[in-house]
Design a protein around this motif. Structure first.
Motif, PDB file in Angstrom:
ATOM      1  N   HIS A  57      10.776   2.353   0.107  1.00 28.78           N
ATOM      2  CA  HIS A  57      11.020   1.598  -1.205  1.00 28.78           C
ATOM      3  C   HIS A  57      11.770   2.687  -1.904  1.00 28.78           C
ATOM      4  CE1 HIS A  57       9.851   0.120  -5.241  1.00 28.78           C
ATOM      5  NE2 HIS A  57       9.750  -0.963  -4.718  1.00 28.78           N
ATOM      6  N   THR A  58      12.633   2.111  -2.911  1.00 30.16           N
ATOM      7  CA  THR A  58      13.638   3.005  -3.798  1.00 30.16           C
ATOM      8  C   THR A  58      12.512   3.947  -4.625  1.00 30.16           C
ATOM      9  OG1 THR A  58      13.508   1.265  -5.483  1.00 30.16           O
ATOM     10  CG2 THR A  58      15.256   1.221  -3.880  1.00 30.16           C
ATOM     11  N   ALA A  59      11.424   3.731  -4.736  1.00 24.51           N
ATOM     12  CA  ALA A  59      10.556   4.657  -5.612  1.00 24.51           C
ATOM     13  C   ALA A  59       9.876   5.675  -4.720  1.00 24.51           C
ATOM     14  CB  ALA A  59       9.605   3.930  -6.226  1.00 24.51           C
ATOM     15  N   PHE A  96       0.723  -0.980   0.027  1.00 27.14           N
ATOM     16  CA  PHE A  96       0.074   0.194  -0.018  1.00 27.14           C
ATOM     17  C   PHE A  96       0.924   1.203  -0.040  1.00 27.14           C
ATOM     18  CE2 PHE A  96      -3.474  -2.753   0.994  1.00 27.14           C
ATOM     19  CZ  PHE A  96      -4.654  -2.017   0.878  1.00 27.14           C
ATOM     20  N   HIS A  97       0.576   2.092  -0.565  1.00 27.17           N
ATOM     21  CA  HIS A  97       1.139   3.498  -0.592  1.00 27.17           C
ATOM     22  C   HIS A  97       0.838   4.182   0.556  1.00 27.17           C
ATOM     23  CE1 HIS A  97       2.419   3.189  -5.442  1.00 27.17           C
ATOM     24  NE2 HIS A  97       2.907   2.362  -4.611  1.00 27.17           N
ATOM     25  N   HIS A 154      21.552  -3.083  -0.628  1.00 31.24           N
ATOM     26  CA  HIS A 154      21.839  -3.331  -2.344  1.00 31.24           C
ATOM     27  C   HIS A 154      21.308  -4.341  -2.791  1.00 31.24           C
ATOM     28  CE1 HIS A 154      24.691  -6.054  -0.425  1.00 31.24           C
ATOM     29  NE2 HIS A 154      24.868  -6.812  -1.522  1.00 31.24           N
ATOM     30  N   TRP A 155      20.763  -5.370  -2.049  1.00 35.04           N
ATOM     31  CA  TRP A 155      20.224  -6.614  -2.874  1.00 35.04           C
ATOM     32  C   TRP A 155      18.766  -6.574  -3.053  1.00 35.04           C
ATOM     33  CZ3 TRP A 155      17.275  -9.078   0.941  1.00 35.04           C
ATOM     34  CH2 TRP A 155      18.012  -9.124   2.024  1.00 35.04           C
ATOM     35  N   THR A 156      18.125  -5.603  -2.614  1.00 35.97           N
ATOM     36  CA  THR A 156      16.613  -5.312  -2.742  1.00 35.97           C
ATOM     37  C   THR A 156      16.155  -3.836  -2.904  1.00 35.97           C
ATOM     38  OG1 THR A 156      14.468  -5.734  -1.576  1.00 35.97           O
ATOM     39  CG2 THR A 156      16.558  -5.281  -0.188  1.00 35.97           C
ATOM     40  N   ASP A 157      15.119  -3.941  -3.473  1.00 39.10           N
ATOM     41  CA  ASP A 157      14.436  -2.424  -3.517  1.00 39.10           C
ATOM     42  C   ASP A 157      13.614  -1.877  -2.590  1.00 39.10           C
ATOM     43  OD1 ASP A 157      12.551  -4.295  -4.201  1.00 39.10           O
ATOM     44  OD2 ASP A 157      11.507  -3.320  -5.499  1.00 39.10           O
ATOM     45  N   HIS A 158      13.626  -2.597  -1.525  1.00 41.51           N
ATOM     46  CA  HIS A 158      12.989  -2.367  -0.247  1.00 41.51           C
ATOM     47  C   HIS A 158      14.042  -1.900   0.755  1.00 41.51           C
ATOM     48  CE1 HIS A 158       8.530  -3.338  -0.678  1.00 41.51           C
ATOM     49  NE2 HIS A 158       9.274  -3.933  -1.599  1.00 41.51           N
ATOM     50  N   ARG A 159      13.600  -0.987   1.782  1.00 44.13           N
ATOM     51  CA  ARG A 159      14.625  -0.484   2.840  1.00 44.13           C
ATOM     52  C   ARG A 159      14.484  -1.362   3.984  1.00 44.13           C
ATOM     53  NH1 ARG A 159      16.639   4.849   1.842  1.00 44.13           N
ATOM     54  NH2 ARG A 159      16.949   5.140   4.073  1.00 44.13           N
ATOM     55  N   CYS A 160      15.587  -1.664   4.839  1.00 42.38           N
ATOM     56  CA  CYS A 160      15.467  -2.039   6.213  1.00 42.38           C
ATOM     57  C   CYS A 160      14.615  -1.128   6.965  1.00 42.38           C
ATOM     58  CB  CYS A 160      16.724  -2.956   6.480  1.00 42.38           C
ATOM     59  SG  CYS A 160      16.589  -3.561   8.193  1.00 42.38           S
TER      60      CYS A 160
END
Length: 468
Positions: free
Chosen positions: A135-137, A104-105, A160-166
């Motif tokens: 998210h990178t977007a 969800f945004h 670096h290995w996913t487009d999501h943030r921790c």
């Protein structure tokens, strides 16, 4: 997702950590081996993968939550059914969190589905804590919903290995340790009255003319009898400190909703869910009303105690720090009292001039006591049966002391009369005052000689006119 069959997952698990996941699913929990974690799933029409978990940091502190991954797709079914899905779990634990990847945004409050989701969760007092993009977007897809004051969002970091943030967050809660203390006690409940009277009669001391020696002999006599009948023994006792406002009614409502929760987990019927919601809501309402009444009573009792008022204000303004022992300085308490006094004075002045109350001067007493007369056996017994202190019979409780009043009363009567006749108080009965003076850095020897007698018993007396 299995640590033995998937090399990537095995590499992602640090040493001394474990993984728990749902078979064939896309979500998992990796946790330290020393922490006790339990997970469960349930059949649900929710179009998402989920895992309920409980992290037990100690026997009485648990973090409960639900990990959810909703794949991309229609969002309306999820936003409308999520409330019924998590309500029993959210109501059962005050420290409940909902987290994961909801797709969800959440930063778009004007979106219909997002607004519905946030409104439904807000009805459960669950607040979205993540306030940065995950998210990178630039969208917030990975939230943390919680109503607990112990859960706090820290920050999000790039991987670096996913487009999501921790997403990093902290769970802080007071650890409730069941402390074991050794308490000294005497098994008086196993001693009959006949045994007590027999032992006291067998070891009666001689009555000496000196009040100091007589008091020392009386105390030693009772101590020896207590050691023979009920010797001191150290027993371990687990102390569980509950809040001062926690009542028996709260304990009963807590048991009720816990029982209903177990019943609902067995059959998952709508009827049991409704009963669980009602019982949990009643328990939380009772908590609020009981705490409010408790704090109001404390405030009413301590209207002139600035230190206690300061602690109450501190406890109300910072509940998480209420467990820390803190004694404010006298200057700080005076400042608080002055502040409130000035506010109240300003309010009074705003109503106009006040009429001072009429006062009556105190008159001097017309009767003074300048002579003591000896007391009798009956007066001594009456005095023994009315005092609430075990002094001077510290070795035994008050109810045991009164059972033997027929034997002990003559000795106590003799000590009191000799003390009145010589205007001295037995030294062995004022040891507390002597020890206090000896502990002074600059103790004056004359202070020990000029000790004023302290009265443990209300001595009867007669004035010159013969009145009591």
């Amino acid at each position: 997702m299995n640590a033995s069959s998937a090399p990537d997952i095995a590499l992602a698990i640090p040493h001394s950590y474990k993984i728990t996941n749902q078979t064939g699913g896309g979500i998992a929990i990796i946790y330290k081996s020393s922490i006790n974690v339990t997970t469960s799933t349930e059949d649900t029409p929710l179009a998402a993968e989920h895992m309920h978990f409980q992290i037990h940091t100690d026997p009485r502190t648990t973090l409960s939550g639900t990990l959810v991954y909703r794949p991309p797709g229609p969002r309306a079914p999820f936003s409308e059914s999520i409330t019924d899905f998590i309500t029993p779990h959210a109501l059962a634990s005050p420290d409940y969190i909902l987290l994961g990847d909801l797709n969800f945004h959440l930063e778009k409050n004007n979106d219909t589905n997002t607004a519905t989701l946030l409104e439904n969760l807000a009805n459960l007092i669950l607040k979205q804590l993540v306030n940065t993009p995950t998210h990178t977007a630039g969208h917030t897809l990975d939230p943390i919903f919680s109503a607990s004051n112990h859960v706090a969002f820290n920050y999000s970091s790039e991987i670096h290995w996913t487009d999501h943030r921790c997403v990093h967050f902290t769970f802080r809660c007071k650890t409730h340790h069941l402390r074991t203390q050794l308490i000294s006690c005497r098994p008086w409940n196993k001693i009959s009255t006949e045994q007590l009277l027999s032992t006291l009669n067998h070891n009666q001391p001689a009555i000496t003319p000196d009040a100091n020696n007589a008091a020392l002999c009386l105390t030693q006599w009772i101590t020896n009898c207590a050691d023979n009948l009920a010797p001191l023994r150290n027993l371990p006792r687990q102390t569980n400190r509950k809040p001062p406002w926690f009542t028996d009614d709260l304990n009963e409502t807590k048991k009720t909703y816990r029982t209903l929760e177990k019943t609902w987990r067995k059959d998952h019927t709508a009827e049991n869910m409704l009963a669980l919601k009602t019982a949990t809501r009643k328990h939380h309402q009772l908590i609020r009303s009981t705490k409010r009444a408790s704090f109001k009573e404390r405030l009413d009792k301590n209207t002139h105690n600035s230190k206690e008022l300061f602690n109450i204000v501190k406890e109300l303004s910072n509940p998480n720090a209420s467990s820390n022992t803190f004694t404010p300085s006298q200057d700080l308490c005076n400042s608080l009292a002055t502040f409130f006094h000035r506010k109240i004075t300003d309010l009074h002045d705003s109503f106009g001039p006040q009429i001072p109350p009429t006062t009556t001067e105190l008159t001097a007493p017309t009767i003074t006591l300048n002579a003591w007369t000896p007391i009798g056996a009956e007066e001594t017994r009456t005095t023994m049966n009315t005092i609430h202190s075990s002094a001077p019979s510290d070795p035994c409780p008050h109810h045991i002391f009164n059972k033997a009043d027929a034997i002990i009363a003559p000795y106590l009567q003799s000590i009191i009369n000799r003390s009145l006749a010589t205007a001295t108080f037995p030294k062995s009965w004022k040891h507390a005052e002597v020890n206090a003076l000896l502990k002074k850095p600059t103790a004056d020897p004359n202070d020990l000689k000029n000790l004023r007698p302290i009265s443990l018993l209300p001595f009867p007396a007669k004035n010159p006119d013969g009145q009591r």
